[in-house]
Design an enzyme around this catalytic site. Structure first.
Site, mmCIF file in Angstrom:
data_model
loop_
_atom_site.group_PDB
_atom_site.id
_atom_site.type_symbol
_atom_site.label_atom_id
_atom_site.label_comp_id
_atom_site.label_asym_id
_atom_site.label_seq_id
_atom_site.Cartn_x
_atom_site.Cartn_y
_atom_site.Cartn_z
ATOM 1 N N CYS A 335 6.317 61.702 12.649
ATOM 2 C CA CYS A 335 6.698 62.623 13.740
ATOM 3 C C CYS A 335 8.205 62.765 13.947
ATOM 4 O O CYS A 335 8.687 63.897 14.074
ATOM 5 C CB CYS A 335 6.031 62.244 15.050
ATOM 6 N N ARG A 364 3.403 50.059 7.990
ATOM 7 C CA ARG A 364 3.288 49.312 9.238
ATOM 8 C C ARG A 364 2.939 47.868 8.916
ATOM 9 O O ARG A 364 2.092 47.608 8.072
ATOM 10 C CB ARG A 364 2.214 49.922 10.136
ATOM 11 N N GLN A 382 -0.685 59.438 5.531
ATOM 12 C CA GLN A 382 -1.388 60.231 6.544
ATOM 13 C C GLN A 382 -1.448 61.686 6.114
ATOM 14 O O GLN A 382 -0.488 62.203 5.541
ATOM 15 C CB GLN A 382 -0.636 60.163 7.877
ATOM 16 N N ASP A 384 -0.817 64.219 7.693
ATOM 17 C CA ASP A 384 -0.194 64.461 8.983
ATOM 18 C C ASP A 384 0.237 65.913 9.145
ATOM 19 O O ASP A 384 0.527 66.598 8.162
ATOM 20 C CB ASP A 384 1.056 63.562 9.082
ATOM 21 N N HIS A 386 2.368 68.381 12.413
ATOM 22 C CA HIS A 386 2.833 68.534 13.786
ATOM 23 C C HIS A 386 2.987 70.010 14.077
ATOM 24 O O HIS A 386 3.595 70.740 13.295
ATOM 25 C CB HIS A 386 4.133 67.769 13.995
ATOM 26 N N LYS A 470 -5.685 63.760 24.635
ATOM 27 C CA LYS A 470 -6.070 63.858 23.221
ATOM 28 C C LYS A 470 -7.561 64.051 23.043
ATOM 29 O O LYS A 470 -8.339 63.854 23.972
ATOM 30 C CB LYS A 470 -5.604 62.621 22.467
ATOM 31 N N HIS A 516 0.048 66.451 17.511
ATOM 32 C CA HIS A 516 -0.086 65.615 16.308
ATOM 33 C C HIS A 516 -1.544 65.743 15.882
ATOM 34 O O HIS A 516 -2.420 65.670 16.735
ATOM 35 C CB HIS A 516 0.129 64.135 16.581
#
Ligand SMILES: [Zn+2]
Ligand SMILES: [Zn+2]
Length: 646
Positions: A335, A364, A382, A384, A386, A470, A516
């Site tokens: 992000c 992580r 991910q 991912d 945005h 969410k 997200h």
């Protein structure tokens, strides 16, 4: 008299001091036989707790999650009793119910529990259970509790953190334990019990603390339930993604590369690539743009985003450059990078929404004990994206994302799922950032999108993150296990922290809202779940190799090669197994590798220009002899069953 409200809205006038069991009996004897636990005004109580005020009563049976919890936790008391009996001097710590069964963490001192003890423990647990001992709560003063447990430093620590006057013990048979409550009426309903495994576990989950032995068990009100559960466990073992990953040559963990860092082998990489291409294609249609960002970023980037303050200490530590005193972090999230992409130029409301997508690899830190195959790793990618939009665009954007998520689930055979909408806790408005009007807009957008899309959803108050509401998808796999997949999250925080803006129709500067979203979550975890859901029998469209051609002998290798060329012309992905092995062996291996189609070619086929097709899952039906054209139609028909156009 007190008023007891039941979940269906019925209000019962009952004498003060009635118990949940009395209320159950008042409703019906049948219900009373099945009720094993209860909650009053949202607090778990015993079925024998006396009710003294008006309130809402929920009665649970073993079919309810809460009922199972009480059942399993109660069994952990009986197991602890037996462990103390069999291993005198051990120290008991905590014994909670978990999603499937319960455990008890025990300091066995110099004693050891082995597999050979399991049966004896189980038999004794059932023997005690049959004696129908009631579970009874009793208040104990802090001083008394500390005195009783003076030789058990774990219980002493627990008691020290409790307030005097709130401490209770639970008695059954000749056994007692420090406990907050939440038990079944008596041990008699425990009819089947199994110790599943033992494992090491640190006291309070902290690796600086002493390692205890965690004894896992499960119990049921019927023997048949246990048999079914154990069968399910066996099937889960057969489908374990770590086992299948090895058998199908998908991925590998090298101790030299490091724990939790998967290496994708060629077949696994091909599978990932197919999943990525599938999603990229749909995302392109949905108006996403691909971006690429580096694997590290300046520490300051994550200070700005707030990730450093929140996770910095428990994460991989900064990377230092040889000179200049620069500090970088391995990217824990994509992000912040995407926010900076947005900041690369000014935007007008007419340009929005911007949808940036990236298969972004993040790192992580996870404790080594927490790592598990591909589901808990230290580096993962991910899917991912945005979305930066105006508050008015949220509604439509949310619906688009739901469409995409449903498309992904449908194409991959996840048909059974529910959605959870997490909204604010209206009683604690200070917990959240962003203005109330925008929150309302976002929550309404999510709820109306969920409704419009016909989702089976629940609304959970107080489950929103501090930065936005969410929507989470919970998917049930073929074994009935639930996995959280596909999160869509609204965020007012990062646009603020990164000072994102766009020029509105009023010519003034405004903050965009950020969404997200990741339908797969991560490639690693998703592939693990998909492997276990399908047992490796992926949808045909996804298989990197859809068919394997097996010549009956080397005489037919040329024909096999010709078939391969023809299949390639039809864009069917295939390969030839021309090793000098028996056809029986080749078929067995091809079965293990889960090829959707085996195409066997010999004299007959060579002469007629056909192939003999053996389809995965249809082995009993015998092979069918078809032309390549016919096979092409067959495979496309199969693909169309699962893969639709987005
Ligand atoms: Zn208890
Ligand atoms: Zn994000």
């Amino acid at each position: 008299m007190i008023k007891v409200t039941l979940p269906d809205g019925t209000v019962k006038e009952m004498a003060q001091g009635v118990t949940p069991m009395d209320v159950a009996k008042n409703i019906s004897e049948g219900l009373a036989r099945n009720v094993i636990s209860a909650s009053y005004n949202g607090t778990t109580i015993e079925t024998t707790t006396t009710l003294t005020t008006d309130g809402t009563l929920i009665l649970y049976t073993f079919n309810d999650k809460e009922g199972k919890k009480a059942f399993w936790h109660s069994t952990s008391h009986v197991m602890a009793q037996v462990l103390e009996e069999m291993f005198p001097g051990i120290k008991l710590t905590l014994g909670p119910a978990i999603d499937n069964g319960f455990y008890y963490d025990v300091d066995f001192g110099d004693k050891r529990i082995t597999d050979a003890d399991f049966k004896k423990i189980e038999d004794r647990v059932l023997e005690i259970s049959r004696e129908k001992h009631e579970f009874r709560m009793r208040p104990v003063s802090k001083a008394e509790a500390l005195e009783i447990y003076k030789n058990n430093e774990y219980k002493t620590e627990l008691i020290s953190n409790l307030e005097d006057g709130t401490i209770t013990f639970c008695d059954h048979s000749n056994f007692f334990d420090l406990c907050r409550g939440g038990h079944i009426p008596n041990t008699g309903i425990i009819k089947a019990m199994k110790i599943l495994s033992v494992a090491g576990a640190y006291w309070r989950g902290d690796e600086k603390n002493k390692q205890l032995t965690r004894v896992y068990g499960i119990s049921f009100p019927k023997q048949k339930d246990l048999t079914d559960y154990l069968e399910l466990l066996e099937e889960a073992k057969r489908r374990d993604h770590r086992k299948l990953g090895k058998e199908l040559d998908l991925f590998y963990f090298s101790p030299k590369v490091g724990q939790g860092l998967p290496l994708w082998l060629p077949k696994g990489a091909a599978l990932r690539d197919r999943l990525e291409q599938f999603l990229k294609k749909a995302q392109k249609k949905a108006g996403y743009e691909q971006v690429v960002t580096p694997h590290i970023g300046m520490k300051d980037l994550y200070v700005t985003s707030g990730h450093y303050a929140k996770y910095g200490a428990d994460s991989f530590q900064p990377i230092h450059t040889p000179a200049e005193g620069e500090e970088f972090l391995l990217k824990p999230m994509n992000c912040p990078h995407h926010c900076e992409i947005y900041n690369a130029r000014p935007w007008s409301y007419k340009d929005l929404p911007k949808r940036y997508a990236e298969f972004g690899t993040v790192y992580r830190y996870e404790q080594s004990g927490e790592l598990h195959g591909l589901t808990r790793v230290r580096g993962f990618t991910q899917d991912d994206a945005h979305i930066f939009c105006t508050p008015d665009q949220l509604d439509a954007e949310f619906k688009n994302v739901i469409d995409l998520v449903l498309y992904v689930f449908g194409s991959l055979g996840f048909e059974n799922f529910t959605a959870q909408v997490s909204v604010r806790d209206l009683e604690n408005p200070d917990k959240y950032i962003g203005n109330v009007e925008n929150w309302e807009k976002a929550e309404n957008a999510i709820i109306s999108a969920a409704k419009d899309k016909g989702l089976n959803y629940v609304i959970e108050s107080g489950e929103a993150a501090f930065y936005g509401p969410k929507l989470d998808f919970m998917v049930k796999d073929a074994l009935g296990r639930s996995w959280q997949l596909g999160t869509i999250q609204v965020d007012y925080n990062l646009p603020e922290r990164f000072e994102l803006s766009y020029k509105g129709a009023d010519d003034k500067s405004h903050r965009p809202v950020m969404i997200h979203r990741a339908p797969f979550g991560s490639m690693e975890r998703f592939i693990a779940i998909l492997l276990e859901h399908t047992a490796g029998n992926f949808p045909i469209w996804l298989m990197p190799e859809q068919a394997i051609i097996l010549p009956l002998s080397e005489k037919y290798e040329n024909y096999a090669k010709k078939v391969l060329d023809l299949l390639e012309n039809h864009e069917i992905r295939a390969l030839v197994d021309n090793r000098n092995e028996t056809i029986g062996k080749k078929i067995r291996e091809a079965e293990m590798k889960k090829y959707p189609f085996m195409l066997i070619v010999g004299e007959e086929e060579d002469k007629n220009g056909t192939i003999s097709v053996r389809q995965r899952g249809q082995e009993g039906k015998g092979n069918i002899s078809v032309t390549i054209e016919k096979f092409n139609a067959m495979i496309n028909e199969e693909i169309d069953k699962t893969l639709k156009q987005f």
